[in-house]
Scaffold this motif. Structure first.
Motif, PDB file in Angstrom:
ATOM      1  N   TYR A 107       0.713  -1.213   0.049  1.00  0.00           N
ATOM      2  CA  TYR A 107      -0.046  -0.079   0.091  1.00  0.00           C
ATOM      3  C   TYR A 107       0.809   1.269   0.018  1.00  0.00           C
ATOM      4  CZ  TYR A 107      -3.590  -3.297   1.571  1.00  0.00           C
ATOM      5  OH  TYR A 107      -4.383  -4.406   1.779  1.00  0.00           O
ATOM      6  N   TRP A 171      -7.567 -10.153   9.629  1.00  0.00           N
ATOM      7  CA  TRP A 171      -8.989 -10.274  10.368  1.00  0.00           C
ATOM      8  C   TRP A 171      -8.980 -11.396  11.446  1.00  0.00           C
ATOM      9  CZ3 TRP A 171      -8.844  -7.675   5.794  1.00  0.00           C
ATOM     10  CH2 TRP A 171      -9.526  -6.469   5.727  1.00  0.00           C
ATOM     11  N   LEU A 267     -13.056  -8.836  -0.102  1.00  0.00           N
ATOM     12  CA  LEU A 267     -12.626  -9.342  -1.470  1.00  0.00           C
ATOM     13  C   LEU A 267     -11.166  -9.182  -1.877  1.00  0.00           C
ATOM     14  CD1 LEU A 267     -15.029  -6.319  -2.962  1.00  0.00           C
ATOM     15  CD2 LEU A 267     -15.608  -8.990  -2.762  1.00  0.00           C
ATOM     16  N   ILE A 271     -11.761  -7.024  -9.034  1.00  0.00           N
ATOM     17  CA  ILE A 271     -11.249  -5.346  -9.151  1.00  0.00           C
ATOM     18  C   ILE A 271     -12.027  -4.903 -10.068  1.00  0.00           C
ATOM     19  CG2 ILE A 271      -8.968  -5.673  -7.979  1.00  0.00           C
ATOM     20  CD1 ILE A 271      -7.856  -5.767 -11.250  1.00  0.00           C
ATOM     21  N   SER A 288     -19.687  -5.972   7.215  1.00  0.00           N
ATOM     22  CA  SER A 288     -18.479  -4.968   6.549  1.00  0.00           C
ATOM     23  C   SER A 288     -18.244  -5.870   5.273  1.00  0.00           C
ATOM     24  CB  SER A 288     -17.365  -4.939   7.417  1.00  0.00           C
ATOM     25  OG  SER A 288     -17.742  -4.043   8.399  1.00  0.00           O
ATOM     26  N   ILE A 289     -18.008  -5.217   4.087  1.00  0.00           N
ATOM     27  CA  ILE A 289     -17.210  -5.452   3.203  1.00  0.00           C
ATOM     28  C   ILE A 289     -15.953  -4.856   3.159  1.00  0.00           C
ATOM     29  CG2 ILE A 289     -17.277  -5.960   0.577  1.00  0.00           C
ATOM     30  CD1 ILE A 289     -20.248  -5.651   0.704  1.00  0.00           C
ATOM     31  N   ALA A 290     -14.889  -5.723   2.816  1.00  0.00           N
ATOM     32  CA  ALA A 290     -13.356  -4.842   2.717  1.00  0.00           C
ATOM     33  C   ALA A 290     -12.698  -5.407   1.543  1.00  0.00           C
ATOM     34  CB  ALA A 290     -12.732  -5.092   4.040  1.00  0.00           C
ATOM     35  N   GLY A 291     -11.549  -4.908   1.192  1.00  0.00           N
ATOM     36  CA  GLY A 291     -10.716  -5.668   0.219  1.00  0.00           C
ATOM     37  C   GLY A 291      -9.369  -5.593   0.760  1.00  0.00           C
ATOM     38  N   SER A 292      -8.471  -6.555   0.316  1.00  0.00           N
ATOM     39  CA  SER A 292      -7.087  -6.536   0.634  1.00  0.00           C
ATOM     40  C   SER A 292      -6.265  -6.873  -0.591  1.00  0.00           C
ATOM     41  CB  SER A 292      -7.210  -7.954   1.541  1.00  0.00           C
ATOM     42  OG  SER A 292      -5.988  -8.033   1.915  1.00  0.00           O
ATOM     43  N   LEU A 293      -5.103  -6.393  -0.560  1.00  0.00           N
ATOM     44  CA  LEU A 293      -4.238  -6.537  -1.821  1.00  0.00           C
ATOM     45  C   LEU A 293      -3.041  -7.203  -1.304  1.00  0.00           C
ATOM     46  CD1 LEU A 293      -3.290  -5.495  -4.697  1.00  0.00           C
ATOM     47  CD2 LEU A 293      -2.320  -3.456  -3.573  1.00  0.00           C
TER      48      LEU A 293
ATOM     49  N   ARG B 261      -6.259   4.415   3.979  1.00  0.00           N
ATOM     50  CA  ARG B 261      -5.805   2.837   4.038  1.00  0.00           C
ATOM     51  C   ARG B 261      -6.548   2.269   5.305  1.00  0.00           C
ATOM     52  NH1 ARG B 261      -2.029   0.659   7.191  1.00  0.00           N
ATOM     53  NH2 ARG B 261      -0.613   2.594   6.723  1.00  0.00           N
ATOM     54  N   ASP B 262      -7.106   1.184   5.260  1.00  0.00           N
ATOM     55  CA  ASP B 262      -7.562   0.459   6.595  1.00  0.00           C
ATOM     56  C   ASP B 262      -8.707   1.236   7.225  1.00  0.00           C
ATOM     57  OD1 ASP B 262      -6.183  -1.699   6.826  1.00  0.00           O
ATOM     58  OD2 ASP B 262      -4.479  -0.570   7.550  1.00  0.00           O
ATOM     59  N   LEU B 282     -11.638  -0.697  -2.879  1.00  0.00           N
ATOM     60  CA  LEU B 282     -11.622  -1.362  -1.441  1.00  0.00           C
ATOM     61  C   LEU B 282     -10.110  -2.171  -1.320  1.00  0.00           C
ATOM     62  CD1 LEU B 282     -15.096  -2.704  -1.140  1.00  0.00           C
ATOM     63  CD2 LEU B 282     -14.367  -0.707  -0.099  1.00  0.00           C
ATOM     64  N   ILE B 283      -9.904  -2.874  -2.522  1.00  0.00           N
ATOM     65  CA  ILE B 283      -8.822  -3.879  -2.272  1.00  0.00           C
ATOM     66  C   ILE B 283      -7.614  -2.982  -2.332  1.00  0.00           C
ATOM     67  CG2 ILE B 283      -7.474  -5.377  -3.956  1.00  0.00           C
ATOM     68  CD1 ILE B 283     -10.071  -6.794  -4.821  1.00  0.00           C
ATOM     69  N   GLY B 284      -7.460  -1.987  -3.098  1.00  0.00           N
ATOM     70  CA  GLY B 284      -6.255  -1.102  -3.188  1.00  0.00           C
ATOM     71  C   GLY B 284      -5.702  -0.555  -2.001  1.00  0.00           C
ATOM     72  N   SER B 285      -6.372  -0.300  -0.897  1.00  0.00           N
ATOM     73  CA  SER B 285      -5.945   0.151   0.322  1.00  0.00           C
ATOM     74  C   SER B 285      -6.601  -0.422   1.372  1.00  0.00           C
ATOM     75  CB  SER B 285      -6.152   1.789   0.263  1.00  0.00           C
ATOM     76  OG  SER B 285      -5.203   2.366  -0.554  1.00  0.00           O
ATOM     77  N   ARG B 286      -7.154  -1.735   1.250  1.00  0.00           N
ATOM     78  CA  ARG B 286      -7.728  -2.453   2.317  1.00  0.00           C
ATOM     79  C   ARG B 286      -8.703  -1.628   3.172  1.00  0.00           C
ATOM     80  NH1 ARG B 286      -3.381  -5.589   6.068  1.00  0.00           N
ATOM     81  NH2 ARG B 286      -3.238  -3.771   7.034  1.00  0.00           N
ATOM     82  N   LYS B 287      -9.703  -0.823   2.206  1.00  0.00           N
ATOM     83  CA  LYS B 287     -10.595  -0.197   2.783  1.00  0.00           C
ATOM     84  C   LYS B 287     -11.865  -1.001   3.258  1.00  0.00           C
ATOM     85  CE  LYS B 287      -8.937   3.888   0.607  1.00  0.00           C
ATOM     86  NZ  LYS B 287      -9.287   5.007  -0.630  1.00  0.00           N
ATOM     87  N   SER B 288     -12.906  -0.394   3.856  1.00  0.00           N
ATOM     88  CA  SER B 288     -14.190  -1.164   4.251  1.00  0.00           C
ATOM     89  C   SER B 288     -15.415  -0.251   4.291  1.00  0.00           C
ATOM     90  CB  SER B 288     -13.985  -1.688   5.671  1.00  0.00           C
ATOM     91  OG  SER B 288     -13.040  -2.534   5.884  1.00  0.00           O
TER      92      SER B 288
END
Lengths: 350, 350
Positions: A107, A171, A267, A271, A288-293, B261-262, B282-288
């Protein structure tokens, strides 16, 4: 500078073919690696085809690299010639922003240098990936690979592995949690293995009943067919965590219905725009829905150490680099269990 | 049983008009409350109009109730005649499920009993809300109202207040955090007041430049006009928390771009489908993205105590109950700053 053999696509319509590229001489901080194996990630194909509109040709893909150290710079103390090492999706980052300081180089606020198709700080131009004989990488982005693992099957851990390990870890998935892994492909099969090794009750969630047998072999305790409304109802509001590996936009509302109050679906694949999410599904039980890279370098090392301890590798099909274009076609048809790995002997001997 | 004056809608197309309803005699566990004020929530209108397809007529709305205790049951020790009390969106819950045990009755797994339009466990039929002279409520769902507050302006705290306080509290908003409140209406104006009192740097995010002056009076440090792409870019990736009070489906992607982020954006208003969310955001910066529904009784009492300490009430416009239909029309045009409150003297004296 040294010229090395590689495979590259010269345009979005071209097939990959032999290519010569220049690798830099090592600096004091660098590690030179003789590449033994390189995994084939769907991102490689997206980049070659310029699906994300950011491809720079020629593209030499490959960010699941396993090899042995051949030379190290004067300031490199933690690697030596002969060490078994890995390189994942990144080869550099700014090292000064908050994300880098928190070991989250993926990030990096100034933009991480990705292993291919990123601006090359050393030579100018762009970076070239692991479909090549060797690579020179800053020591901070080189990982130790446990020697007890089946080396051929390690490469996909560097991308598919960390992409699924990181959210399970971040998580706090723990023993006894009910964890769903949505989608059984390169990412999903690693998600099952990790969640199982963490002690979770793992439910493979798929549209394809025919994947049930494989899912259980990989470590799933149950299989939930997402098209079956009865089954979905039985599992409603019961999951502590969902790892969503579906690589395209889709309807996530049925999955939100599976989460417990206060639980999260992460997710890691999609993307793209998702189908419209119903706000009520989140509001009604504080979901919650979140994303992770991928993951940072420190966490990637933790993942490899975890794999060493639990003897986890990917399920792979080995190919020669001369068959890469056929492999790409098969990946696009999801016809691989579960990851192709290129044996680089085929390149060196060509 | 006693008959009390109220206002009710007899069908989805009818205007509210005078209505007589029966309140139960108090049980040992009950508190009888003489209603002084009742706030007008947009949910009242949605229910009257059967927008959520669950209305049971006649509907007596009202879940922002402030009044004085007139009688208590034998087992009620913490309230006595004359106490200033409040009742919010719930009047009962199962008290046995995990959510109830964790003081989160709003997420009761067997279904909380809402203040109106919910199954009435005592009398059968459905519950009737606060647009009435009095109400009888189980002691566990009665709240203490600090006497130092401006009583007329307290009622909206019971719904608009806890709806915004709870997510700010649950996601640990603290001194120095950069918090955005999206949308300036009944919910948004309370969000600004709470975030400001918690010590956050509060940014009001709105499509309407003309709301800037009011937002700053309410406690916003800055105003961000979401239609202004330059301003949005300046604030990109900078928010620790976003409270999204927009009450309808909308495009949340620009707001996701504002999160660090986060960080998390919490929806409290939009119980409809949102425009498609881009997974990459969401994925690009682990956002929720999360949702949150009112708050539990324990947290609602904490909110009222917080209001007592910081002297926080709503900005209200007082009306007589005879003007309720006109008030509904104005709420639907967002023509109220920021909450109507019915003075129940107008009902008693009618």
């Amino acid at each position: 500078m040294s010229e090395v053999k590689a495979y590259a696509a010269s345009s979005k319509t071209a097939e990959l073919e032999p290519f010569k590229l220049e690798r830099r001489d090592i600096t004091k901080e660098d590690v030179e690696i003789d590449i033994l194996y390189c995994g084939v990630c769907h991102s490689d194909i997206h980049t070659v085809k310029n699906d994300w509109k950011n491809a720079q040709y020629p593209v030499v893909p490959g960010h699941e690299i396993v090899g042995r150290v051949t030379e190290v710079g004067d300031n490199v103390k933690n690697f030596k010639e002969g060490d078994l090492v890995g390189v994942g999706c990144m080869v550099d980052s700014c090292q000064t922003c908050d994300s880098c300081k928190e070991d989250l180089e993926q990030y990096c606020e100034n933009g991480a240098t990705f292993t291919y198709n990123s601006k090359d700080k050393h030579l100018g131009g762009h970076t070239f990936g692991g479909y090549s004989e060797k690579v020179v990488v800053d020591k901070k982005f080189v990982l130790n690979v446990p020697e007890n693992l089946d080396i051929e099957a390690v490469a996909p851990l560097l991308c598919a592995g960390i992409t699924t390990f990181s959210p399970l870890n971040h998580w706090n998935v723990k023993k006894g949690d009910k964890v769903g892994v949505i989608g059984l492909g390169g990412l999903g099969h690693m998600g099952i293995k990790f969640a199982h090794a963490m002690g979770a009750h793992v439910v493979m969630i798929t549209t394809s009943p025919e994947k049930s047998g494989d899912a259980k072999k990989l470590g799933a305790d149950e299989v939930l067919i997402s098209k079956d409304e009865e089954q979905m109802k039985e599992h409603a509001n019961s999951f502590d965590f969902l790892l969503n590996t579906v690589p395209v936009g889709h309807d996530v509302n049925p999955y939100i219905g599976l989460l417990k109050r206060d639980a999260t679906m992460v997710l890691v694949g999609a993307i793209e725009p998702l189908d419209p999410i119903h706000g009520a599904g989140l509001i009604g039980s504080r979901k919650s829905i979140a994303g992770s890279l991928i993951g940072g370098i420190k966490e990637t090392q933790e993942m490899l150490d975890f794999c060493g301890k639990h003897n986890i590798v990917s399920d792979v099909e080995m190919i020669d680099i001369q068959n890469i274009n056929e492999a790409y076609e098969r990946v696009q048809k999801s016809d691989v269990k579960y990851r192709f790995v290129i044996d680089m002997k085929s390149l060196k001997n060509s």
